[in-house]
Design an enzyme around this catalytic site. Structure first.
Site, PDB file in Angstrom:
ATOM      1  N   LEU A 187       0.887  -1.157   0.000  1.00 41.34           N
ATOM      2  CA  LEU A 187       0.000   0.000   0.000  1.00 41.34           C
ATOM      3  C   LEU A 187       0.924   1.206   0.000  1.00 41.34           C
ATOM      4  O   LEU A 187       1.900   1.229   0.755  1.00 41.34           O
ATOM      5  CB  LEU A 187      -0.876   0.028   1.260  1.00 41.34           C
ATOM      6  CG  LEU A 187      -2.012  -0.992   1.325  1.00 41.34           C
ATOM      7  CD1 LEU A 187      -2.645  -0.977   2.715  1.00 41.34           C
ATOM      8  CD2 LEU A 187      -3.066  -0.708   0.266  1.00 41.34           C
ATOM      9  N   ASP A 188       0.635   2.200  -0.835  1.00 45.72           N
ATOM     10  CA  ASP A 188       1.524   3.355  -0.867  1.00 45.72           C
ATOM     11  C   ASP A 188       1.420   4.137   0.447  1.00 45.72           C
ATOM     12  O   ASP A 188       0.544   3.881   1.276  1.00 45.72           O
ATOM     13  CB  ASP A 188       1.279   4.225  -2.101  1.00 45.72           C
ATOM     14  CG  ASP A 188      -0.089   4.889  -2.123  1.00 45.72           C
ATOM     15  OD1 ASP A 188      -0.475   5.500  -1.109  1.00 45.72           O
ATOM     16  OD2 ASP A 188      -0.771   4.819  -3.158  1.00 45.72           O
ATOM     17  N   GLU A 189       2.307   5.070   0.623  1.00 43.91           N
ATOM     18  CA  GLU A 189       2.427   5.805   1.884  1.00 43.91           C
ATOM     19  C   GLU A 189       1.111   6.469   2.307  1.00 43.91           C
ATOM     20  O   GLU A 189       0.771   6.509   3.484  1.00 43.91           O
ATOM     21  CB  GLU A 189       3.536   6.853   1.743  1.00 43.91           C
ATOM     22  CG  GLU A 189       3.898   7.565   3.007  1.00 43.91           C
ATOM     23  CD  GLU A 189       5.083   8.509   2.813  1.00 43.91           C
ATOM     24  OE1 GLU A 189       5.502   9.107   3.820  1.00 43.91           O
ATOM     25  OE2 GLU A 189       5.577   8.673   1.673  1.00 43.91           O
ATOM     26  N   SER A 204      -1.936   5.523   1.453  1.00 43.90           N
ATOM     27  CA  SER A 204      -3.038   4.569   1.558  1.00 43.90           C
ATOM     28  C   SER A 204      -2.941   3.839   2.883  1.00 43.90           C
ATOM     29  O   SER A 204      -1.896   3.800   3.515  1.00 43.90           O
ATOM     30  CB  SER A 204      -2.997   3.580   0.386  1.00 43.90           C
ATOM     31  OG  SER A 204      -3.140   4.275  -0.830  1.00 43.90           O
TER      32      SER A 204
END
Length: 195
Positions: free
Chosen positions: A52-54, A56
């Protein structure tokens, strides 16, 4: 030597907003970043299954089993996201998302696969995010559920932008049969077996 199946360790975590899906800094540019290793003392050999990106948040699975990681990252396991988007999403935009849209991926155009998308009639009961999201004075927002069998880098964000409704908040709520239920940001639960 690979561990025997019953010796592998599996975790379900609620990745908080602002954390990277890695366990420690890879280089000096990341010194001010937050990492999963700050949440729990994970065993050696642990890996995040997907990322999950930062910005999210939500459900993230961790394992010491490379075969399990490959299975979950294959297109056999559904991942469901709740996305708060900028604007009141139209039926046309939902249909376009369901059929697949063109996004950029690794410098090329990519057509997303058909997926399940529907508008949530009520704001989902999610933990409060650590960083405030703009309020309704800046225009309406709406929530959608998007269920994918693929997971390109920042795919959901790129998809909603492609249909004119940028994502403001993104929460993964389910991977296969695993839901985060009442977990809160930063919670870590060890489970065995994973599926």
């Amino acid at each position: 030597m690979e561990m025997l199946n019953n010796q592998h360790r599996h975790y379900v975590i609620y990745k908080p907003y602002g954390f990277l899906s890695q366990f420690k800094s890879q280089d000096s540019k990341q010194q001010s970043k937050k990492f999963l290793g700050e949440l729990f003392n994970f065993p050696m050999g642990i890996m995040a299954i997907g990322r999950l990106d930062e910005k999210s948040e939500g459900l993230l699975l961790l394992t010491t089993d490379g075969k399990m990681s490959a299975l979950v990252n294959s297109q056999k396991i559904e991942k469901e996201y709740y996305a708060q988007i900028d604007g009141d999403i139209s039926e046309e935009a939902i249909e376009a998302l369901q059929l697949g849209v063109e996004i950029g991926f690794e410098g090329r155009k990519y057509q997303t696969k058909p997926c399940k998308v529907f508008k949530l009639e009520q704001v989902p009961d999610l933990p409060v995010r650590s960083k405030k999201i703009r309020d309704d004075r800046h225009g309406p927002t709406s929530w959608v559920s998007i269920t994918l069998n693929e997971g390109k880098f920042r795919q959901v964000r790129k998809m909603t932008s492609a249909v004119g409704f940028p994502t403001l908040r993104l929460v993964r709520v389910r991977i296969g049969s695993i839901h985060f239920n009442t977990m809160l940001p930063g919670d870590v639960i060890e489970i065995n077996p994973l599926f």
